[in-house]
Design an enzyme around this catalytic site. Structure first.
Site, PDB file in Angstrom:
ATOM      1  N   THR A 171      54.228  45.342  77.435  1.00  0.00           N
ATOM      2  CA  THR A 171      53.213  44.279  77.381  1.00  0.00           C
ATOM      3  C   THR A 171      52.324  44.245  78.621  1.00  0.00           C
ATOM      4  O   THR A 171      52.775  44.582  79.730  1.00  0.00           O
ATOM      5  CB  THR A 171      53.914  42.910  77.236  1.00  0.00           C
ATOM      6  OG1 THR A 171      52.972  41.876  77.522  1.00  0.00           O
ATOM      7  CG2 THR A 171      55.081  42.747  78.193  1.00  0.00           C
ATOM      8  N   LYS A 227      60.615  42.587  80.274  1.00  0.00           N
ATOM      9  CA  LYS A 227      59.951  43.704  79.583  1.00  0.00           C
ATOM     10  C   LYS A 227      59.826  44.913  80.516  1.00  0.00           C
ATOM     11  O   LYS A 227      59.890  46.066  80.080  1.00  0.00           O
ATOM     12  CB  LYS A 227      58.575  43.272  79.085  1.00  0.00           C
ATOM     13  CG  LYS A 227      58.618  42.351  77.867  1.00  0.00           C
ATOM     14  CD  LYS A 227      58.899  43.143  76.602  1.00  0.00           C
ATOM     15  CE  LYS A 227      58.743  42.306  75.347  1.00  0.00           C
ATOM     16  NZ  LYS A 227      58.946  43.081  74.127  1.00  0.00           N
ATOM     17  N   GLU A 240      51.632  41.676  80.062  1.00  0.00           N
ATOM     18  CA  GLU A 240      52.179  40.649  80.965  1.00  0.00           C
ATOM     19  C   GLU A 240      52.932  41.305  82.131  1.00  0.00           C
ATOM     20  O   GLU A 240      53.235  40.650  83.123  1.00  0.00           O
ATOM     21  CB  GLU A 240      53.112  39.693  80.212  1.00  0.00           C
ATOM     22  CG  GLU A 240      52.405  38.785  79.213  1.00  0.00           C
ATOM     23  CD  GLU A 240      51.736  37.565  79.833  1.00  0.00           C
ATOM     24  OE1 GLU A 240      52.108  37.166  80.937  1.00  0.00           O
ATOM     25  OE2 GLU A 240      50.821  37.022  79.188  1.00  0.00           O
ATOM     26  N   TYR A 271      59.445  36.676  81.260  1.00  0.00           N
ATOM     27  CA  TYR A 271      59.193  37.528  80.094  1.00  0.00           C
ATOM     28  C   TYR A 271      58.738  38.908  80.553  1.00  0.00           C
ATOM     29  O   TYR A 271      59.263  39.938  80.123  1.00  0.00           O
ATOM     30  CB  TYR A 271      58.127  36.857  79.222  1.00  0.00           C
ATOM     31  CG  TYR A 271      57.516  37.734  78.156  1.00  0.00           C
ATOM     32  CD1 TYR A 271      58.125  37.919  76.923  1.00  0.00           C
ATOM     33  CD2 TYR A 271      56.297  38.388  78.383  1.00  0.00           C
ATOM     34  CE1 TYR A 271      57.542  38.722  75.943  1.00  0.00           C
ATOM     35  CE2 TYR A 271      55.712  39.191  77.416  1.00  0.00           C
ATOM     36  CZ  TYR A 271      56.340  39.358  76.198  1.00  0.00           C
ATOM     37  OH  TYR A 271      55.757  40.164  75.235  1.00  0.00           O
TER      38      TYR A 271
HETATM   39  P1  NAP Z   1      56.561  37.389  67.171  1.00  0.00           P
HETATM   40  O1  NAP Z   1      55.642  37.185  66.014  1.00  0.00           O
HETATM   41  O2  NAP Z   1      56.890  36.207  68.022  1.00  0.00           O
HETATM   42  O3  NAP Z   1      57.910  38.031  66.599  1.00  0.00           O
HETATM   43  C1  NAP Z   1      59.050  38.155  67.399  1.00  0.00           C
HETATM   44  C2  NAP Z   1      60.135  38.768  66.550  1.00  0.00           C
HETATM   45  O4  NAP Z   1      61.297  38.952  67.370  1.00  0.00           O
HETATM   46  C3  NAP Z   1      60.568  37.900  65.355  1.00  0.00           C
HETATM   47  O5  NAP Z   1      60.776  38.744  64.241  1.00  0.00           O
HETATM   48  C4  NAP Z   1      61.881  37.320  65.826  1.00  0.00           C
HETATM   49  O6  NAP Z   1      62.780  37.045  64.774  1.00  0.00           O
HETATM   50  C5  NAP Z   1      62.414  38.492  66.639  1.00  0.00           C
HETATM   51  N1  NAP Z   1      63.507  38.107  67.524  1.00  0.00           N
HETATM   52  C6  NAP Z   1      63.566  37.046  68.362  1.00  0.00           C
HETATM   53  N2  NAP Z   1      64.760  37.016  68.972  1.00  0.00           N
HETATM   54  C7  NAP Z   1      65.458  38.085  68.506  1.00  0.00           C
HETATM   55  C8  NAP Z   1      66.770  38.573  68.732  1.00  0.00           C
HETATM   56  N3  NAP Z   1      67.614  37.945  69.549  1.00  0.00           N
HETATM   57  N4  NAP Z   1      67.170  39.695  68.087  1.00  0.00           N
HETATM   58  C9  NAP Z   1      66.318  40.336  67.225  1.00  0.00           C
HETATM   59  N5  NAP Z   1      65.086  39.909  66.953  1.00  0.00           N
HETATM   60  C10 NAP Z   1      64.661  38.796  67.595  1.00  0.00           C
HETATM   61  O7  NAP Z   1      55.993  38.515  68.154  1.00  0.00           O
HETATM   62  P2  NAP Z   1      54.910  39.661  67.885  1.00  0.00           P
HETATM   63  O8  NAP Z   1      53.581  39.128  68.283  1.00  0.00           O
HETATM   64  O9  NAP Z   1      55.111  40.231  66.540  1.00  0.00           O
HETATM   65  O10 NAP Z   1      55.305  40.728  68.997  1.00  0.00           O
HETATM   66  C11 NAP Z   1      56.100  41.863  68.691  1.00  0.00           C
HETATM   67  C12 NAP Z   1      56.571  42.499  70.005  1.00  0.00           C
HETATM   68  O11 NAP Z   1      55.443  42.898  70.767  1.00  0.00           O
HETATM   69  C13 NAP Z   1      57.386  41.579  70.896  1.00  0.00           C
HETATM   70  O12 NAP Z   1      58.369  42.354  71.509  1.00  0.00           O
HETATM   71  C14 NAP Z   1      56.377  41.097  71.923  1.00  0.00           C
HETATM   72  O13 NAP Z   1      57.024  40.749  73.127  1.00  0.00           O
HETATM   73  C15 NAP Z   1      55.510  42.328  72.060  1.00  0.00           C
HETATM   74  N6  NAP Z   1      54.136  42.076  72.462  1.00  0.00           N
HETATM   75  C16 NAP Z   1      53.360  41.228  71.727  1.00  0.00           C
HETATM   76  C17 NAP Z   1      52.057  41.007  72.113  1.00  0.00           C
HETATM   77  C18 NAP Z   1      51.143  40.114  71.317  1.00  0.00           C
HETATM   78  O14 NAP Z   1      50.079  39.742  71.826  1.00  0.00           O
HETATM   79  N7  NAP Z   1      51.485  39.792  70.083  1.00  0.00           N
HETATM   80  C19 NAP Z   1      51.521  41.672  73.247  1.00  0.00           C
HETATM   81  C20 NAP Z   1      52.339  42.556  73.931  1.00  0.00           C
HETATM   82  C21 NAP Z   1      53.642  42.755  73.541  1.00  0.00           C
HETATM   83  P3  NAP Z   1      62.931  35.577  64.096  1.00  0.00           P
HETATM   84  O15 NAP Z   1      61.904  35.560  62.990  1.00  0.00           O
HETATM   85  O16 NAP Z   1      64.333  35.563  63.610  1.00  0.00           O
HETATM   86  O17 NAP Z   1      62.658  34.571  65.166  1.00  0.00           O
END
Ligand code: NAP
Length: 341
Positions: A130, A158, A132, A154
């Site tokens: 990320t 990461k 971040e 966070y």
């Molecule tokens: P999101 O919509 O918040 O989804 C997070 C996912 O992680 C959900 O499916 C959640 O499952 C799951 N999760 C949470 N705790 C968990 C655990 N203990 N074990 C297994 N799964 C777990 O996030 P996103 O935007 O899709 O982001 C996907 C990834 O990209 C993340 O790793 C995030 O940190 C990274 N990222 C995102 C962004 C962005 O802007 N979106 C930018 C950089 C990096 P539940 O449905 O059960 O809660």
């Protein structure tokens, strides 16, 4: 089952990125499996509509045994580690848990994949790193070589995973692990704990005078009684792209001959205030009349200005962002106007 089908295992499949990636991989003919966490409601989040096309494993990134079972039984060709405690602002209050899921979680998964790798199976891994991790960046725009000095738990967690991925890639194991240093990416499927979606839901609730509103991060109605949205600082600068396009970059990384890290971003930066201007003016409202700054929503230490340089991704992967900031925010407002009426 078609024996030639490629198999992808996705953690975080129920989230924003997991759902778009699943649709994309199913479209490419993959067999897809993913983790769902145990819950009494059987929550499938954003992949409810795909439930008959996915193999689900009950598990969590803090449960080593469930990871081992899923990886050793499904034997994926590709693993996408998207599961995370993914809201940076919340991580200040949940540092230990965030570290368990976002730092140790990937390590548990990498070690399970390493066992497959050592048994002679070719497994490729995508790790969701990320922007971040840059903290208050040493240079603008940021690229793959910009120093990493995160400003929240966070980002620190990461970064731990990012370096463990590098060690497995560069060390004697020579594992195929790519880290996507993704800048913010949004969509109508974004969770409401993230600022873009909080704003677009807030705008929809104000414009449609919705009485039964969703709750904010404090557990209160998202809009106050006098139709105002409470925000943190309006100054932070972010580089916002469209999630549906960003998951294609994840896949492209794993189709290369060599694993590597890539910045995925638009190269444009906008403030939270600009986000408010675009979202409120789209429904003919003046944001200044509907915003209150609540100090408890301000992060103890800010990140940014974030602005990514995706030149390497364009050159090596042939990936380029298409959707512009204003178009993205208007798409989200339109979607929420229909959802909250
Ligand atoms: P999101 O919509 O918040 O989804 C997070 C996912 O992680 C959900 O499916 C959640 O499952 C799951 N999760 C949470 N705790 C968990 C655990 N203990 N074990 C297994 N799964 C777990 O996030 P996103 O935007 O899709 O982001 C996907 C990834 O990209 C993340 O790793 C995030 O940190 C990274 N990222 C995102 C962004 C962005 O802007 N979106 C930018 C950089 C990096 P539940 O449905 O059960 O809660």
């Amino acid at each position: 089952m078609d024996l030639m089908k490629k198999k992808a295992f996705i953690t975080g499949i129920t989230g924003q990125d997991g759902s778009y990636l699943t649709e994309f991989l199913l479209g490419k003919g993959y067999e897809v499996a993913g983790f769902v966490r145990s819950s009494s409601t059987g929550h499938l989040g954003n992949v409810e509509h795909l439930k008959n096309e996915i193999n689900f494993f009950r598990g969590s990134l803090d449960d080593e045994r469930s990871i081992e079972v899923a990886v050793s039984e499904f034997k994926p060709d590709e693993i996408y580690n998207l599961g995370a405690e993914a809201a940076p602002a919340d991580s200040f209050k949940r540092g230990v848990y965030t570290s368990d899921i976002n730092a140790l979680g990937p390590l548990r998964l990498f070690e399970a994949a390493l066992r497959l790798h050592r048994s002679g199976m070719k497994v490729k891994i995508y790790q969701a790193s990320t922007s971040e991790m840059f903290g208050a960046p040493a240079q603008i725009p940021q690229n793959e070589k910009t120093p990493l000095l995160p400003n929240n738990p966070y980002g620190v967690a990461k970064l731990f995973a990012h370096h463990n991925a590098r060690i497995l890639r560069e060390g004697t194991e020579k594992m195929f692990i790519c880290c996507g240093i993704l800048f913010n990416h949004e969509s109508p499927r974004r969770g409401m704990q993230y600022v873009t979606r909080k704003v677009t839901v807030g705008v929809a609730c104000i414009a449609n005078r919705v009485k039964n509103q969703p709750l904010n991060e404090m557990g209160q109605s998202i809009i106050t009684n006098d139709w105002k949205l409470e925000m943190g600082s309006l100054d932070p600068k972010r580089d916002w792209g469209y999630a549906k396009e960003y998951v294609q970059a994840m896949w492209l990384m794993l189709q290369q001959d060599k694993s590597d890290d890539y910045v995925i971003a638009t190269g444009e930066t906008h403030t939270i205030q600009e986000l408010l201007e675009v979202a409120f003016s789209h429904v003919g409202l003046d944001w200044k009349k509907h915003i209150i700054v609540n100090p408890s929503f301000i992060r103890p230490l800010e990140t940014g200005p974030l602005c990514g340089n995706p030149t390497k991704a364009a050159k090596v992967l042939g990936w380029k962002p298409k959707t512009k900031f204003k178009e993205l925010i208007k798409m989200m407002v339109d979607s929420d106007l229909a959802k909250f009426s």
